[in-house]
Design a protein around this motif. Sequence first.
Motif, PDB file in Angstrom:
ATOM      1  N   LYS A  42       0.887  -1.165   0.000  1.00  0.00           N
ATOM      2  CA  LYS A  42       0.000   0.000   0.000  1.00  0.00           C
ATOM      3  C   LYS A  42       0.922   1.211   0.000  1.00  0.00           C
ATOM      4  N   THR A  43       1.034   1.887  -1.144  1.00  0.00           N
ATOM      5  CA  THR A  43       2.065   2.907  -1.326  1.00  0.00           C
ATOM      6  C   THR A  43       1.553   4.343  -1.268  1.00  0.00           C
ATOM      7  N   ASN A  44       0.299   4.551  -0.888  1.00  0.00           N
ATOM      8  CA  ASN A  44      -0.263   5.908  -0.861  1.00  0.00           C
ATOM      9  C   ASN A  44       0.603   6.854  -0.036  1.00  0.00           C
ATOM     10  N   GLN A  45       0.973   6.445   1.174  1.00  0.00           N
ATOM     11  CA  GLN A  45       1.762   7.320   2.038  1.00  0.00           C
ATOM     12  C   GLN A  45       3.149   7.577   1.464  1.00  0.00           C
ATOM     13  N   GLU A  49       2.751  10.279  -1.066  1.00  0.00           N
ATOM     14  CA  GLU A  49       2.506  11.570  -0.423  1.00  0.00           C
ATOM     15  C   GLU A  49       3.773  12.157   0.191  1.00  0.00           C
TER      16      GLU A  49
END
Length: 106
Positions: A47-50, A53
């Motif tokens: 999960k690479t969203n952070q 960001e």
Amino acid sequence: GQELVKVPLLFALVEHGTSRAGDPQLHTHAVCFNLGLRPNDGWGALKTNQMFELKMAFGALYRCQLAHLLQKELSYPVEKSGAFFEIKGVDREIIEFFSTRRAQII
């Protein structure tokens, strides 16, 4: 149905010594593989969203470490220049001459 677990990250690093325009510019490209080795259950997607960001913060950390190593390992004095750094004592004319990519962007 999802379980989030912490996993080590795997990066491929490619060091470059020039900009796209061919000017001297030491930098490193980092590619993070979208796979994580789970402790007991094989591989899974990250999960690479952070991470996305925080990409600007990662770049700032990289530049700080690069400046530190240039000073420590090669004895180049550096000084802050905006969000970046420059090697002290290099004439502004030389910096501008080797900044053709920046001129293209501007």
